[in-house]
Scaffold this active site. Structure first.
Site, PDB file in Angstrom:
ATOM      1  N   LYS A 185      -2.278  -4.969  15.943  1.00 32.89           N
ATOM      2  CA  LYS A 185      -2.652  -3.693  15.221  1.00 32.89           C
ATOM      3  C   LYS A 185      -3.590  -2.972  16.212  1.00 32.89           C
ATOM      4  O   LYS A 185      -3.610  -1.622  16.528  1.00 32.89           O
ATOM      5  CB  LYS A 185      -3.228  -3.890  13.848  1.00 32.89           C
ATOM      6  N   ARG A 214     -14.702 -11.394   2.677  1.00 33.65           N
ATOM      7  CA  ARG A 214     -13.961  -9.972   2.869  1.00 33.65           C
ATOM      8  C   ARG A 214     -14.782  -9.002   2.116  1.00 33.65           C
ATOM      9  O   ARG A 214     -15.315  -9.150   1.143  1.00 33.65           O
ATOM     10  CB  ARG A 214     -12.294 -10.344   2.697  1.00 33.65           C
ATOM     11  N   ILE A 234       0.737  -1.320  -0.063  1.00 38.28           N
ATOM     12  CA  ILE A 234      -0.072  -0.040  -0.012  1.00 38.28           C
ATOM     13  C   ILE A 234       0.962   1.307   0.028  1.00 38.28           C
ATOM     14  O   ILE A 234       0.757   2.142  -0.817  1.00 38.28           O
ATOM     15  CB  ILE A 234      -0.922  -0.177   1.024  1.00 38.28           C
ATOM     16  N   THR A 241      -6.459  -1.277  10.585  1.00 41.86           N
ATOM     17  CA  THR A 241      -7.040  -2.736   9.898  1.00 41.86           C
ATOM     18  C   THR A 241      -8.535  -2.865  10.409  1.00 41.86           C
ATOM     19  O   THR A 241      -8.763  -2.713  11.795  1.00 41.86           O
ATOM     20  CB  THR A 241      -6.348  -4.099   9.720  1.00 41.86           C
ATOM     21  N   ASP A 242      -9.349  -3.431   9.663  1.00 42.01           N
ATOM     22  CA  ASP A 242     -10.729  -3.664  10.098  1.00 42.01           C
ATOM     23  C   ASP A 242     -10.662  -5.038  11.181  1.00 42.01           C
ATOM     24  O   ASP A 242     -11.821  -5.148  11.766  1.00 42.01           O
ATOM     25  CB  ASP A 242     -11.891  -3.912   9.025  1.00 42.01           C
ATOM     26  N   GLU A 243      -9.612  -5.665  10.776  1.00 44.94           N
ATOM     27  CA  GLU A 243      -9.421  -6.906  11.530  1.00 44.94           C
ATOM     28  C   GLU A 243      -9.596  -6.598  13.284  1.00 44.94           C
ATOM     29  O   GLU A 243      -9.741  -7.753  13.949  1.00 44.94           O
ATOM     30  CB  GLU A 243      -8.190  -7.823  11.446  1.00 44.94           C
ATOM     31  N   ALA A 269      -4.224  -8.532  16.961  1.00 51.75           N
ATOM     32  CA  ALA A 269      -4.008  -8.239  18.102  1.00 51.75           C
ATOM     33  C   ALA A 269      -3.122  -6.974  18.481  1.00 51.75           C
ATOM     34  O   ALA A 269      -3.067  -6.011  19.086  1.00 51.75           O
ATOM     35  CB  ALA A 269      -3.641  -9.108  19.194  1.00 51.75           C
ATOM     36  N   TYR A 272      -1.775 -11.034  14.623  1.00 52.43           N
ATOM     37  CA  TYR A 272      -1.620  -9.744  13.870  1.00 52.43           C
ATOM     38  C   TYR A 272      -2.462  -8.611  14.347  1.00 52.43           C
ATOM     39  O   TYR A 272      -2.255  -7.639  14.454  1.00 52.43           O
ATOM     40  CB  TYR A 272      -1.885 -10.167  12.288  1.00 52.43           C
ATOM     41  N   ASN A 290      -7.340  -4.753   1.051  1.00 55.58           N
ATOM     42  CA  ASN A 290      -6.763  -4.165  -0.291  1.00 55.58           C
ATOM     43  C   ASN A 290      -6.416  -5.018  -1.335  1.00 55.58           C
ATOM     44  O   ASN A 290      -5.902  -6.250  -0.853  1.00 55.58           O
ATOM     45  CB  ASN A 290      -5.609  -3.361   0.283  1.00 55.58           C
TER      46      ASN A 290
HETATM   47  P1  NAD Z   1       3.316  -4.828   3.224  1.00 54.50           P
HETATM   48  O1  NAD Z   1       3.631  -6.098   4.313  1.00 54.50           O
HETATM   49  O2  NAD Z   1       2.977  -5.170   1.957  1.00 54.50           O
HETATM   50  O3  NAD Z   1       4.470  -3.837   3.644  1.00 54.50           O
HETATM   51  C1  NAD Z   1       4.896  -3.393   4.912  1.00 54.50           C
HETATM   52  C2  NAD Z   1       6.035  -2.609   4.732  1.00 54.50           C
HETATM   53  O4  NAD Z   1       6.720  -2.304   5.872  1.00 54.50           O
HETATM   54  C3  NAD Z   1       7.316  -3.270   3.939  1.00 54.50           C
HETATM   55  O5  NAD Z   1       7.817  -2.368   3.063  1.00 54.50           O
HETATM   56  C4  NAD Z   1       8.406  -3.624   5.139  1.00 54.50           C
HETATM   57  O6  NAD Z   1       9.707  -3.559   4.607  1.00 54.50           O
HETATM   58  C5  NAD Z   1       8.081  -2.499   5.940  1.00 54.50           C
HETATM   59  N1  NAD Z   1       8.456  -2.737   7.331  1.00 54.50           N
HETATM   60  C6  NAD Z   1       8.518  -3.650   8.222  1.00 54.50           C
HETATM   61  N2  NAD Z   1       8.801  -3.841   9.214  1.00 54.50           N
HETATM   62  C7  NAD Z   1       9.387  -2.120   9.448  1.00 54.50           C
HETATM   63  C8  NAD Z   1      10.190  -1.589  10.397  1.00 54.50           C
HETATM   64  N3  NAD Z   1      10.222  -2.106  11.545  1.00 54.50           N
HETATM   65  N4  NAD Z   1      10.633  -0.370  10.136  1.00 54.50           N
HETATM   66  C9  NAD Z   1      10.278  -0.021   8.748  1.00 54.50           C
HETATM   67  N5  NAD Z   1       9.709  -0.587   7.783  1.00 54.50           N
HETATM   68  C10 NAD Z   1       9.168  -1.755   8.101  1.00 54.50           C
HETATM   69  O7  NAD Z   1       1.818  -4.270   4.078  1.00 54.50           O
HETATM   70  P2  NAD Z   1       0.682  -3.476   3.284  1.00 54.50           P
HETATM   71  O8  NAD Z   1      -0.079  -4.562   3.086  1.00 54.50           O
HETATM   72  O9  NAD Z   1       1.210  -2.433   2.301  1.00 54.50           O
HETATM   73  O10 NAD Z   1       0.193  -2.940   4.598  1.00 54.50           O
HETATM   74  C11 NAD Z   1       0.586  -1.615   5.056  1.00 54.50           C
HETATM   75  C12 NAD Z   1      -0.261  -1.383   6.321  1.00 54.50           C
HETATM   76  O11 NAD Z   1      -1.474  -1.291   6.109  1.00 54.50           O
HETATM   77  C13 NAD Z   1       0.060  -2.181   7.290  1.00 54.50           C
HETATM   78  O12 NAD Z   1       0.062  -1.197   8.732  1.00 54.50           O
HETATM   79  C14 NAD Z   1      -1.220  -3.115   7.667  1.00 54.50           C
HETATM   80  O13 NAD Z   1      -1.553  -3.324   8.982  1.00 54.50           O
HETATM   81  C15 NAD Z   1      -2.385  -2.105   6.965  1.00 54.50           C
HETATM   82  N6  NAD Z   1      -3.491  -2.928   6.287  1.00 54.50           N
HETATM   83  C16 NAD Z   1      -3.165  -3.495   5.104  1.00 54.50           C
HETATM   84  C17 NAD Z   1      -4.175  -3.982   4.596  1.00 54.50           C
HETATM   85  C18 NAD Z   1      -4.158  -4.724   3.201  1.00 54.50           C
HETATM   86  O14 NAD Z   1      -5.228  -5.310   2.647  1.00 54.50           O
HETATM   87  N7  NAD Z   1      -3.043  -4.977   2.870  1.00 54.50           N
HETATM   88  C19 NAD Z   1      -5.421  -3.720   4.894  1.00 54.50           C
HETATM   89  C20 NAD Z   1      -5.886  -3.183   6.268  1.00 54.50           C
HETATM   90  C21 NAD Z   1      -4.766  -2.568   6.820  1.00 54.50           C
HETATM   91  O1  DAU Z   2      -9.017  -6.827   6.606  1.00 55.47           O
HETATM   92  C1  DAU Z   2      -7.915  -6.355   6.369  1.00 55.47           C
HETATM   93  C2  DAU Z   2      -6.814  -7.371   6.488  1.00 55.47           C
HETATM   94  O2  DAU Z   2      -6.673  -8.042   5.148  1.00 55.47           O
HETATM   95  C3  DAU Z   2      -5.309  -6.649   6.679  1.00 55.47           C
HETATM   96  O3  DAU Z   2      -5.128  -6.138   7.781  1.00 55.47           O
HETATM   97  C4  DAU Z   2      -3.978  -7.637   6.488  1.00 55.47           C
HETATM   98  O4  DAU Z   2      -2.844  -7.038   6.438  1.00 55.47           O
HETATM   99  C5  DAU Z   2      -4.203  -8.252   5.057  1.00 55.47           C
HETATM  100  O5  DAU Z   2      -3.196  -9.356   4.869  1.00 55.47           O
HETATM  101  C6  DAU Z   2      -5.693  -8.923   4.842  1.00 55.47           C
HETATM  102  O6  DAU Z   2      -5.944  -9.833   5.663  1.00 55.47           O
HETATM  103  P1  DAU Z   2      -6.504 -11.218   5.291  1.00 55.47           P
HETATM  104  O7  DAU Z   2      -6.310 -12.300   6.176  1.00 55.47           O
HETATM  105  O8  DAU Z   2      -8.104 -10.962   5.191  1.00 55.47           O
HETATM  106  O9  DAU Z   2      -5.974 -11.405   3.866  1.00 55.47           O
HETATM  107  P2  DAU Z   2      -5.568 -12.615   3.000  1.00 55.47           P
HETATM  108  O10 DAU Z   2      -5.128 -12.262   1.624  1.00 55.47           O
HETATM  109  O11 DAU Z   2      -4.159 -13.508   4.198  1.00 55.47           O
HETATM  110  O12 DAU Z   2      -6.660 -13.808   3.231  1.00 55.47           O
HETATM  111  C7  DAU Z   2      -7.789 -13.615   2.556  1.00 55.47           C
HETATM  112  C8  DAU Z   2      -8.689 -14.540   2.710  1.00 55.47           C
HETATM  113  O13 DAU Z   2      -8.288 -15.643   1.899  1.00 55.47           O
HETATM  114  C9  DAU Z   2      -8.873 -15.269   4.134  1.00 55.47           C
HETATM  115  O14 DAU Z   2     -10.048 -15.571   4.490  1.00 55.47           O
HETATM  116  C10 DAU Z   2      -8.036 -16.268   4.234  1.00 55.47           C
HETATM  117  C11 DAU Z   2      -8.157 -16.944   2.740  1.00 55.47           C
HETATM  118  N1  DAU Z   2      -6.978 -17.456   2.151  1.00 55.47           N
HETATM  119  C12 DAU Z   2      -5.691 -16.968   1.978  1.00 55.47           C
HETATM  120  C13 DAU Z   2      -4.561 -17.284   1.639  1.00 55.47           C
HETATM  121  C14 DAU Z   2      -3.291 -16.672   1.535  1.00 55.47           C
HETATM  122  C15 DAU Z   2      -7.154 -18.755   1.564  1.00 55.47           C
HETATM  123  O15 DAU Z   2      -7.991 -19.093   1.520  1.00 55.47           O
HETATM  124  N2  DAU Z   2      -5.963 -19.404   1.050  1.00 55.47           N
HETATM  125  C16 DAU Z   2      -4.827 -18.564   1.081  1.00 55.47           C
HETATM  126  O16 DAU Z   2      -3.566 -19.253   0.505  1.00 55.47           O
END
Ligand code: NAD
Ligand code: DAU
Length: 359
Positions: free
Chosen positions: A168, A228, A17, A139-141, A166, A164, A194
């Site tokens: 956040k 989701r 993101i 996150t919504d989690e 917990a 995770y 996302n």
């Molecule tokens: P990501 O795992 O793709 O990226 C995380 C980034 O943080 C990486 O570039 C990593 O190198 C960096 N990082 C990790 N530890 C670090 C540290 N100690 N110091 C500096 N940088 C560090 O994550 P993302 O999916 O881009 O998510 C970004 C944020 O959004 C997170 O806080 C996540 O909890 C939140 N979020 C993500 C989603 C999703 O669907 N991806 C949804 C809701 C909230």
């Molecule tokens: O809701 C926001 C969260 O969404 C963020 O806070 C997290 O950082 C992000 O990783 C995401 O969490 P989820 O656990 O929902 O995402 P993930 O892509 O890991 O899984 C999405 C759904 O798919 C979940 O119900 C688990 C399922 N899944 C996931 C994987 C990786 C499978 O069935 N098979 C898989 O191999």
């Protein structure tokens, strides 16, 4: 760190993101400068941002380091005149948090507290500028799981179910406390799942896209009925800009895509989409690759966001429709197989083995 310069620190900007946020913001806000701080864990890829110093001379700086490094944070505050922080840096994958929770406590809890401590003292030393913002991306989690009805709102009780979520949730509470106790102009955002370009292929959508392409098994946890609420990453980036510019300190804003889908529906859709593009059919059809595997422990059933507050108070709503944005996402991965190759390190292969072999 004082009068408005349009310089912002983005933590975790080399992740999924953060990369989209930096690239989108530099384009949309031509007066702004961005400093990206990233520790470059397995999820961070400096290549995502490598072209930005040339594309936007003087407007982008990369600092390699951790949010846990107090001395480094103080150097950044001394060197830069910052208008705010958008805090993405985190360990973000639920399955990794189940197998190895410690890094989640370190980065998500201690790292966020380190940032709060250093930025609060910097903000005070600079005379507490009113325009400063600390936006914490969460996150919504943190709200746990829903049944078949109802939505999360800003008033929902916290009930995290994974290490995770917990971690956040704990970080959200510290951000809230820093605002109430010390006055730091902080805002918390909690968003849904996302999807889009640059997402690391450990998460559902990119993992399934790549496995379909390579005709590998498609591991669906449990019966695939979990739901989701999918949010296109550029909608999320625009919501964050809205919060940064118009949000009120001390508030929480929920951000959702309004596109609820069951996991199996997503996998079917990706199979059918890619089969059309790759002209696969009949016995070659990708749905045949689906394998139902042991469920994720503590697997939350449903997430769904009521985004009324951010829509009514700040005027943001998603503008991308799921059906088009998922096609764009698939097209992005097909056009960026060099990117995929560059991030599939030994660590990645080991993760895939650890999480999926014998599941
Ligand atoms: P990501 O795992 O793709 O990226 C995380 C980034 O943080 C990486 O570039 C990593 O190198 C960096 N990082 C990790 N530890 C670090 C540290 N100690 N110091 C500096 N940088 C560090 O994550 P993302 O999916 O881009 O998510 C970004 C944020 O959004 C997170 O806080 C996540 O909890 C939140 N979020 C993500 C989603 C999703 O669907 N991806 C949804 C809701 C909230
Ligand atoms: O809701 C926001 C969260 O969404 C963020 O806070 C997290 O950082 C992000 O990783 C995401 O969490 P989820 O656990 O929902 O995402 P993930 O892509 O890991 O899984 C999405 C759904 O798919 C979940 O119900 C688990 C399922 N899944 C996931 C994987 C990786 C499978 O069935 N098979 C898989 O191999």
């Amino acid at each position: 760190m004082n009068a408005s310069t349009g310089t912002y620190l983005v933590t975790g900007g080399a992740g999924f993101i953060g990369t989209n946020f930096i690239r989108h913001t530099l384009k949309l806000r031509p007066q702004w400068r961005i400093v990206c701080l990233d520790a470059l864990t397995y999820a961070g890829n400096p290549g995502n941002l490598a072209d930005l110093t040339k594309l936007y001379p003087g407007r982008y700086r990369f600092v390699h380091g951790s949010i846990l490094d107090e001395a480094l944070l103080r150097v950044i505050i001394d060197e830069e005149t910052l208008d705010g922080v958008i805090h993405f840096a985190a360990e973000s994958h639920v399955d990794r948090s189940i197998l190895a929770p410690q890094a989640f406590i370190e980065t998500n809890v201690n790292g966020t507290c380190q940032l709060l401590k250093v930025f609060q003292s910097g903000w005070e030393q600079n005379g507490k500028p009113e325009n400063f913002r600390f936006v914490h991306v969460s996150t919504d989690e943190v709200y746990g799981t829903l049944g078949d009805t109802g939505y999360f709102t800003e008033a929902s009780p916290y009930a995290p179910n994974s290490p995770y979520s917990a971690s956040k949730a704990a970080s959200d509470h510290f951000v809230r406390a820093w605002h109430h106790t010390y006055g730091l102009p902080a805002i918390v955002t909690n968003c849904s799942n996302n999807y889009g370009p640059y997402q690391f292929p450990e998460k559902l959508i990119p993992l399934m896209i790549l496995n379909i392409l390579e005709e590998r098994e498609l591991p669906v946890y449990g019966d695939g009925a979990n739901i989701r609420d999918w949010l296109y990453v550029l909608d999320h980036c625009e919501a964050l800009l809205t919060v940064l510019e118009r949000g009120n300190p001390g508030e929480t804003y929920l951000i959702g895509g309004g596109a609820e889908k069951r996991n199996l529906e997503i996998v079917h859709l990706l199979c059918d989409l890619l089969d059309r593009l790759l002209t696969r059919s009949g016995a070659q059809g990708s749905r045949g690759l689906i394998r139902f595997v042991t469920d994720r422990p503590g697997h939350d059933y449903r997430y769904a966001i009521d985004a009324t507050k951010i829509r009514n108070e700040l005027g943001w709503q998603p503008r991308f429709r799921f059906e088009g944005a998922i096609e764009d996402t698939v097209a992005w991965y097909l056009a960026h197989m060099d990117w995929v190759a560059s991030i599939r390190s030994g660590e990645y292969r080991q993760w895939i083995e650890t999480n999926y072999n014998n599941r």
